[in-house]
Scaffold this motif. Structure first.
Motif, short mmCIF file in Angstrom:
data_model
loop_
_atom_site.label_atom_id
_atom_site.label_comp_id
_atom_site.label_asym_id
_atom_site.label_seq_id
_atom_site.Cartn_x
_atom_site.Cartn_y
_atom_site.Cartn_z
N SER A 147 5.70 -1.66 -8.23
CA SER A 147 4.53 -1.41 -9.06
C SER A 147 3.29 -1.63 -8.17
N HIS A 148 2.29 -0.46 -8.62
CA HIS A 148 0.79 -0.94 -7.90
C HIS A 148 -0.09 -1.63 -8.95
N ASN A 149 0.66 -1.93 -10.25
CA ASN A 149 -0.17 -2.49 -11.15
C ASN A 149 -0.03 -3.92 -11.25
N TYR A 192 14.61 6.35 -9.29
CA TYR A 192 13.80 6.95 -8.01
C TYR A 192 12.55 7.49 -8.44
N GLN A 193 11.51 7.10 -7.64
CA GLN A 193 10.26 7.62 -7.97
C GLN A 193 10.16 9.34 -7.83
N ASN A 194 9.66 9.79 -8.95
CA ASN A 194 9.44 11.28 -9.15
C ASN A 194 10.51 12.14 -9.09
N ASP A 211 0.82 -1.13 -0.12
CA ASP A 211 -0.13 0.01 -0.02
C ASP A 211 0.69 1.34 0.18
N ASN A 212 0.32 2.31 -0.17
CA ASN A 212 0.91 3.67 -0.05
C ASN A 212 1.62 4.00 1.12
N GLY A 213 2.65 4.17 1.32
CA GLY A 213 3.39 4.24 2.84
C GLY A 213 3.77 2.99 3.31
N ALA A 214 3.93 1.99 2.60
CA ALA A 214 4.15 0.81 3.12
C ALA A 214 5.48 0.66 3.36
N GLY A 215 6.31 1.60 2.63
CA GLY A 215 7.93 1.74 2.96
C GLY A 215 8.69 1.20 1.55
N LYS A 216 8.16 0.97 0.77
CA LYS A 216 8.55 0.61 -0.59
C LYS A 216 9.94 1.56 -1.02
N SER A 217 9.42 2.59 -1.16
CA SER A 217 10.70 3.73 -1.75
C SER A 217 11.55 3.73 -0.73
N SER A 218 11.17 3.70 0.60
CA SER A 218 12.14 3.81 1.65
C SER A 218 13.23 2.50 1.49
N LEU A 219 12.44 1.37 1.47
CA LEU A 219 13.47 0.26 1.28
C LEU A 219 14.57 0.67 0.26
#
Ligand code: ATP
Ligand code: MG
Lengths: 275, 337
Positions: free
Chosen positions: A230-232, A110-112, A63-71
């Motif tokens: 991915s969220h897809n 990186y995201q964005n 989910d959003n905020g699950a820590g994927k980008s942080s990982l």
């Protein structure tokens, strides 16, 4: 500084699938245990584990905020985790900056935050690894080899089927999808070890998404493992060999798309089911 | 000089190509400044027969050489999305250091010059350290440094103008004949500096990094560019350039004057802005700054020749600055779709 993109060298970076003595399993290319990342009062990673096996496409969902980008940031030196250990090919690493990770052949989208919008495509593809002229012009006068960088960039973009009218203009004049294509092309061109993409298709249309998926396939054919956030779900099930499910800053589980349905995975992701 | 004359021309051409399909001027473009400069020149040529003479143009360049040189350092800093309010004060202090060391202590003139430039570079370094290590906004850091350098100038000089300078310190004010026109060495030095920095910013990796740091600092960091090191270098190099401006200032006035250069910080920002460089960082050309500085010089000079009171020159410059930042803001908004 005068390196070539790895893709130029046609080097086969196939991983020797070494074995781990203790478990007898394949040794992960990248492995992390107990990662903790705090941002003030927020705990983005709360004892997160991670394993990337040789040559695989590993999807990371959550989910959003699950820590994927942080990982991803912790794994690639963009952020320094408060706790935990990371191993690359079985050797413990401590990346102090994204450059340390890039030097090891780890390329990240990186995201964005993928590109510098005011710079042109070639400058973005070569940012931080610019190519200099041969001879005195390069060594003494440090002159950039703009024609060579431009030609090579045009080739990389063409290989990815990213349709562009010109290579000269600033990246901000491109469409969102083309811009993302530049970031993806950079990662694919330079990676010699691991490719990591944080939601590379988020801004893309159907056709462009398909191109990125195709590209991920090409990278895997070169023998490089790919981490895809991915969220897809259809994309994930189409391309991933394994799925890392992130939940509340931890790894809730790893599944194979062949063994589970999408609804199983969603149930794990939301905490309805635990494995 | 061939790289110099070709690089702005070709980049203008490529920018024109980039613009034409979208019918919009990109942020940081040098087209507007060039058009404004040519229009101003054309206008004054019709108004005064003296305007388009070699001697008069050499005079314009000589009049802008101090602010123009300061504006080179200012351009570097603004390209990183910073601003430097302390440049004029640092230059004034550097000038007093050079003059006083050479006259009072009898230090060899060349050594005194080197000491003055080093002092200016150190001020730049301190600015850079405060911006990068303490993460203070450049506006505040350099506002503080403006006052520090201003006070030190007056304390160290004891409010006295220093005269009787050795000839080495004023040599850049000497002229040589070019055709039938006398040109000062200082003007040439300024043009050479512009050429050097146009090359560094346009043709080297370091230059690309300066743009990237100003345009997208986080993306630059994630691609592995040592952002803080680049910023520190920018502020230090800018300081050294202010030191060279100090030498030009002494050469032009012939004395070490503690009251010199007090509005030059704003004048240098004016030149950068009129030259089309974006105050938001990451866009612009140092050659644009040269055009911006010359534009101000031409307007002042042309109005003088026409006998218009000098206050109108300030009025027109002010309007042009507002126009330039408006264009900057609008074109930046358009590109942030
Ligand atoms: N730089 C930061 N400063 C403060 N908090 C942060 C920062 N980066 C992430 N966080 C917080 O950490 C948590 C995890 O964020 P992260 O970006 O890793 O999530 P994500 O799984 O990538 O989400 P998304 O799917 O929206 O991209 C969030 O609660 C977020 O607010
Ligand atoms: Mg994310």
């Amino acid at each position: 500084m005068n390196q070539k993109p790895a893709a130029d060298e046609k080097q086969s970076a196939t991983q020797e699938a070494g074995t781990n003595e203790e478990t007898g399993l394949v040794q992960p290319v990248m492995k992390a245990r107990g990662l903790v990342q705090r941002y003030g009062p927020v705990t983005a990673l709360d004892g997160c584990d991670f394993d990337l096996l040789p040559g695989e496409v590993l999807a990371v969902i959550g989910d959003n905020g699950a820590g994927k980008s942080s990982l991803i940031k912790a794994l690639t030196g963009a952020a320094r985790p408060d706790e935990g250990q990371i191993w690359l090919d079985g050797k413990e690493v401590h990346f102090k900056s994204p450059l340390d990770a890039r030097r090891q052949g780890i390329e990240t989208v990186y995201q964005n935050l993928a590109v510098a919008p005011a710079l042109d495509i070639a400058s973005n593809l070569y940012l931080g690894r610019e190519k200099r002229r041969k001879g005195v012009l390069g060594t003494v006068f440090r002159m950039l080899d703009k024609p060579a960088m431009k030609t090579a960039s045009a080739r990389h973009m063409a290989e990815l089927n990213i349709g562009l009218q010109s290579m000269g203009g600033a990246v901000e004049n491109l469409s969102g999808g083309q811009r993302q294509g530049v970031a993806v092309a950079r990662a694919a061109a330079w990676a010699s070890h691991v490719v990591i993409m944080d939601e590379p298709t988020a801004a893309l249309g159907v056709k462009e998404s398909a191109q990125v998926l195709e590209l991920i396939g090409k990278v895997r054919e070169r023998g490089l493992p790919v981490v895809l956030i991915s969220h897809n779900m259809p994309h994930v099930f189409e391309i991933a060999d394994r799925i890392h499910i992130q939940r509340l800053g931890r790894r809730a589980g790893v599944v194979k798309p062949s063994d589970h349905t999408m609804s199983d995975v969603v149930a794990i992701m939301t905490g309805a089911v635990q494995i | 000089m061939s790289t110099v004359t070709s690089s702005p021309a070709s980049s203008v051409a490529s920018r024109l190509r980039a613009v034409s399909p979208r019918l919009a001027i990109p942020a940081g473009s040098t087209i507007g400044p060039i058009v404004a400069f040519l229009l101003a020149c054309a206008f004054f040529t019709t108004q005064s027969s003296q305007f388009l003479s070699g001697g008069n143009l050499a005079l314009v360049i000589q009049q802008v050489m101090v602010v123009g040189t300061l504006a080179i350092g200012q351009t570097l800093i603004i390209l990183t999305a910073g601003i430097d309010l302390s440049c004029g004060a640092i230059m004034a202090f550097g000038g007093i250091v050079m003059a006083k060391l050479a006259v009072d202590t009898g230090m060899p003139p060349l050594l005194a010059i080197a000491a003055g430039i080093t002092v200016c570079a150190s001020f730049g370094l301190i600015n850079g350290l405060l911006v990068t290590r303490v993460s203070l906004p450049p506006f505040i850091v350099t506002l503080g440094m403006l006052n520090v350098a201003f006070a030190l100038t007056h304390i160290y000089s004891d409010e006295q103008t220093i005269s009787g300078l050795p000839s080495e310190l004023t040599a850049l004010g000497n002229t040589f004949p070019l055709g039938r026109t006398d040109v000062t060495y200082g003007s040439v030095l300024m043009l050479v500096l512009f050429a050097v920095f146009a090359y560094i910013l346009g043709q080297t990796a370091w230059g690309k990094h300066v743009y990237a740091v100003g345009n997208a600092p986080e993306a630059a960091r994630l691609t592995g560019i040592p952002v803080r090191r680049r910023l520190l270098a920018v502020y230090t190099i800018a300081g050294a350039v202010y030191g060279i401006a100090a030498l030009l200032l002494i050469a032009r006035t012939g004395v070490g004057d503690p009251k010199a250069g007090q509005t030059d910080n704003l004048d240098s920002i004016t030149a950068v802005v009129l030259g089309g460089t974006s105050l938001f960082g990451g866009r612009g050309l140092v050659i644009g700054t040269l055009i911006g500085a010359l534009l101000v010089g031409v307007i002042r000079n042309g109005l003088q020749l026409m006998g218009v009171p000098s206050i109108y020159q300030i009025l027109i410059t002010g309007i042009l600055v507002i126009l330039a930042v408006t264009v900057d803001q609008l074109s930046r908004k358009r590109s942030q779709r």
